[in-house]
Design an enzyme around this catalytic site. Structure first.
Site, PDB file in Angstrom:
ATOM      1  N   ARG A  54       0.827  -1.230   0.000  1.00 50.59           N
ATOM      2  CA  ARG A  54       0.000   0.000   0.000  1.00 50.59           C
ATOM      3  C   ARG A  54       0.851   1.267   0.000  1.00 50.59           C
ATOM      4  O   ARG A  54       0.494   2.233  -0.677  1.00 50.59           O
ATOM      5  CB  ARG A  54      -1.011  -0.035   1.156  1.00 50.59           C
ATOM      6  CG  ARG A  54      -1.927   1.153   1.214  1.00 50.59           C
ATOM      7  CD  ARG A  54      -3.281   0.835   1.855  1.00 50.59           C
ATOM      8  NE  ARG A  54      -3.191   0.030   3.053  1.00 50.59           N
ATOM      9  CZ  ARG A  54      -2.787   0.467   4.240  1.00 50.59           C
ATOM     10  NH1 ARG A  54      -2.435   1.730   4.401  1.00 50.59           N
ATOM     11  NH2 ARG A  54      -2.732  -0.344   5.274  1.00 50.59           N
ATOM     12  N   TYR A 106     -12.669  20.223 -14.521  1.00 55.57           N
ATOM     13  CA  TYR A 106     -13.215  18.873 -14.615  1.00 55.57           C
ATOM     14  C   TYR A 106     -14.387  18.756 -13.641  1.00 55.57           C
ATOM     15  O   TYR A 106     -14.226  18.952 -12.440  1.00 55.57           O
ATOM     16  CB  TYR A 106     -12.131  17.834 -14.320  1.00 55.57           C
ATOM     17  CG  TYR A 106     -12.714  16.455 -14.170  1.00 55.57           C
ATOM     18  CD1 TYR A 106     -13.435  15.882 -15.214  1.00 55.57           C
ATOM     19  CD2 TYR A 106     -12.601  15.745 -12.982  1.00 55.57           C
ATOM     20  CE1 TYR A 106     -14.016  14.647 -15.072  1.00 55.57           C
ATOM     21  CE2 TYR A 106     -13.175  14.502 -12.841  1.00 55.57           C
ATOM     22  CZ  TYR A 106     -13.886  13.958 -13.886  1.00 55.57           C
ATOM     23  OH  TYR A 106     -14.489  12.734 -13.738  1.00 55.57           O
ATOM     24  N   ASP A 179      -3.878  21.204 -12.777  1.00 51.97           N
ATOM     25  CA  ASP A 179      -4.330  20.004 -13.482  1.00 51.97           C
ATOM     26  C   ASP A 179      -3.896  20.185 -14.935  1.00 51.97           C
ATOM     27  O   ASP A 179      -4.475  20.979 -15.688  1.00 51.97           O
ATOM     28  CB  ASP A 179      -5.853  19.854 -13.369  1.00 51.97           C
ATOM     29  CG  ASP A 179      -6.371  18.594 -14.073  1.00 51.97           C
ATOM     30  OD1 ASP A 179      -5.652  18.056 -14.932  1.00 51.97           O
ATOM     31  OD2 ASP A 179      -7.499  18.165 -13.779  1.00 51.97           O
ATOM     32  N   LYS A 204      -5.736   9.517 -19.131  1.00 50.84           N
ATOM     33  CA  LYS A 204      -5.916  10.201 -20.413  1.00 50.84           C
ATOM     34  C   LYS A 204      -4.657  10.069 -21.285  1.00 50.84           C
ATOM     35  O   LYS A 204      -4.282   8.977 -21.621  1.00 50.84           O
ATOM     36  CB  LYS A 204      -6.300  11.656 -20.167  1.00 50.84           C
ATOM     37  CG  LYS A 204      -7.317  11.864 -19.041  1.00 50.84           C
ATOM     38  CD  LYS A 204      -8.639  11.179 -19.311  1.00 50.84           C
ATOM     39  CE  LYS A 204      -9.657  11.524 -18.221  1.00 50.84           C
ATOM     40  NZ  LYS A 204     -10.782  10.638 -18.158  1.00 50.84           N
TER      41      LYS A 204
HETATM   42  C1  LIG Z   1      -8.939  17.237 -16.678  1.00 54.80           C
HETATM   43  C2  LIG Z   1      -9.300  16.065 -15.822  1.00 54.80           C
HETATM   44  N1  LIG Z   1      -8.850  16.034 -14.561  1.00 54.80           N
HETATM   45  C3  LIG Z   1      -9.136  14.986 -13.745  1.00 54.80           C
HETATM   46  C4  LIG Z   1      -9.918  13.921 -14.173  1.00 54.80           C
HETATM   47  C5  LIG Z   1     -10.212  12.774 -13.245  1.00 54.80           C
HETATM   48  O1  LIG Z   1      -9.424  11.677 -13.608  1.00 54.80           O
HETATM   49  P1  LIG Z   1      -9.827  10.142 -13.391  1.00 54.80           P
HETATM   50  O2  LIG Z   1     -11.057   9.874 -14.214  1.00 54.80           O
HETATM   51  O3  LIG Z   1      -8.609   9.409 -13.823  1.00 54.80           O
HETATM   52  O4  LIG Z   1     -10.103   9.979 -11.926  1.00 54.80           O
HETATM   53  C6  LIG Z   1     -10.406  13.926 -15.477  1.00 54.80           C
HETATM   54  C7  LIG Z   1     -11.245  12.808 -15.955  1.00 54.80           C
HETATM   55  O5  LIG Z   1     -11.999  12.927 -16.901  1.00 54.80           O
HETATM   56  C8  LIG Z   1     -10.079  15.030 -16.327  1.00 54.80           C
HETATM   57  O6  LIG Z   1     -10.535  15.080 -17.593  1.00 54.80           O
END
Ligand SMILES: Cc1ncc(COP(=O)(O)O)c(C=O)c1O
Length: 384
Positions: A54, A106, A179, A204
């Site tokens: 973990r 997001y 992000d 992604k």
């Molecule tokens: C820009 C962005 N940040 C964070 C996330 C969250 O990621 P995850 O789906 O891997 O938890 C996403 C998911 O679509 C995203 O597009």
């Protein structure tokens, strides 16, 4: 970011990092350590540094080292998802701390901030992330602990000036977290622009093949806040599994190629739809008339990303109908994979979404761009 630096990153990614060779076998690809536990030494020590699955797994260290190098950071941690990575940053704060976040971001994270994080005690000011002055006005010296930005941001692709956000955050004594999922380290290096933490949904572009859910954080410094994040990853059990970590490294080897192709194709699509009778608007930071274009041109290098949105003339029903008629594009959520995805974003985000109802979000993959355009053209045209 100049061209030579971009080339270095492509080489680094292709070699999966610094060209690791297995000392025991001379294999060029790291093994997957499918183990949950490790032998303790007879004198009661754990000399290898590994004790249990973990807190850590040696498999994960390969994509972590590669991403830290690509981002120019001091350290990286991989997480079970992008959300696990992002939420760990907020959970490393304390109840009562003040946070500034963009109102376009997001949606899953925005919802988590508005619900869980607010209940937990964070005071969050949502501001226009494309407006540096609004960020600077929202930070409260001594009280704001974190400024969170996403650039370009889902699903209308506003661009945040990272250097300006870093300056505003630091002036108030806060950290800046970015992000950078959509930009990837191929196009933008937020740490060079002053960011303290870079976050990725590695689901992604980093993995790129729509077969792994993963997240990552990169730190500019290994300080006490970073140690706290690592403690949260262990305590919350948010580490990425070793099999997924191995797949992530494999995906990252082609990151530069995939991103370059997606950027070129997205630019072609944006230009095609900018003047299209069935399209009411194209949202893409690479278009000169996009409000964030000048900042994007300054802080992105080598392209403006593979994500764009189109607004369909005729409104929501016409947009949903066009998405229903695609044959090549996949009607699915997510982004950053080799196959192109289309989705009606307002349907995904539900009530309170800033996505205009006529908006279709396009994640441009690596197929032939002419095929992608032909398919969208027929989907838009057959609505007569
Ligand atoms: C820009 C962005 N940040 C964070 C996330 C969250 O990621 P995850 O789906 O891997 O938890 C996403 C998911 O679509 C995203 O597009």
């Amino acid at each position: 970011m100049d061209q030579a630096k971009r080339r270095q990153r492509a080489t680094l990614a292709a070699q999966g990092g610094s060209g690791w060779i297995d000392p025991a076998t001379k294999a060029i690809i790291p093994p997957i350590y499918l183990t949950t536990t490790y032998i303790r030494d007879t004198d009661n020590q754990y000399r290898t540094g590994y004790s249990y699955g973990r807190p850590h797994n040696p498999t994960n260290e390969h994509p972590e080292a590669l991403l830290a190098a690509l981002e120019g950071g001091a350290a990286c941690l991989t997480f079970a998802s992008g959300m696990a990575a992002a939420t760990s940053v907020f959970l490393a704060l304390k109840p009562g701390d003040h946070v500034v976040a963009p109102n376009i971001m997001y949606w899953g994270l925005r919802k988590w901030l508005q619900s869980y994080a607010a209940d937990w005690g964070l005071a969050i000011a949502f501001v226009d992330g494309a407006d540096s002055a609004a960020i600077a006005a929202a930070v409260q010296p001594g009280r704001t602990k974190l400024v969170w930005i996403e650039t370009p941001a889902n699903p209308t692709w506003p661009v945040t000036d990272i250097a300006a956000a870093a300056a505003a955050a630091h002036k108030a004594g806060a950290l800046l977290a970015v992000d950078s999922t959509v930009a990837t380290p191929i196009l933008t290096r937020p740490i060079e622009l002053g960011a303290d933490i870079v976050m990725h949904s590695a689901t992604k572009y980093l993995n790129g093949h729509s077969d792994v859910v993963a997240g990552a954080l990169v730190a500019a410094r290994q300080d006490a806040f970073w140690e706290r994040i690592a403690m949260i990853r262990t305590g919350n059990g948010a580490i990425l599994g070793p099999l997924e970590a191995w797949l992530l490294l494999r995906g990252m080897r082609t990151l530069a190629l995939r991103v370059e192709r997606a950027c070129r194709s997205a630019a072609t699509l944006a230009a095609h739809f900018a003047d299209h009778p069935r399209i009411a608007g194209v949202l893409y930071p690479g278009l000169p008339f996009h409000p964030g274009h000048a900042i994007a041109a300054r802080q992105m290098s080598g392209g403006f990303g593979g994500m764009l949105s189109i607004r369909v003339a005729g409104g929501e029903d016409a947009a949903i109908a066009a998405a229903a008629r695609v044959e090549l594009w996949k009607r699915a959520t997510s982004l950053g994979g080799v196959e192109s995805l289309i989705e009606h974003r307002a349907s995904v985000e539900g009530a309170g979404s800033p996505a205009p109802p006529d908006l279709l979000r396009l994640s441009v993959g690596i197929e032939d761009p002419g095929d992608l355009i032909d398919d969208l053209d027929q989907a838009l045209a057959s609505g007569n």
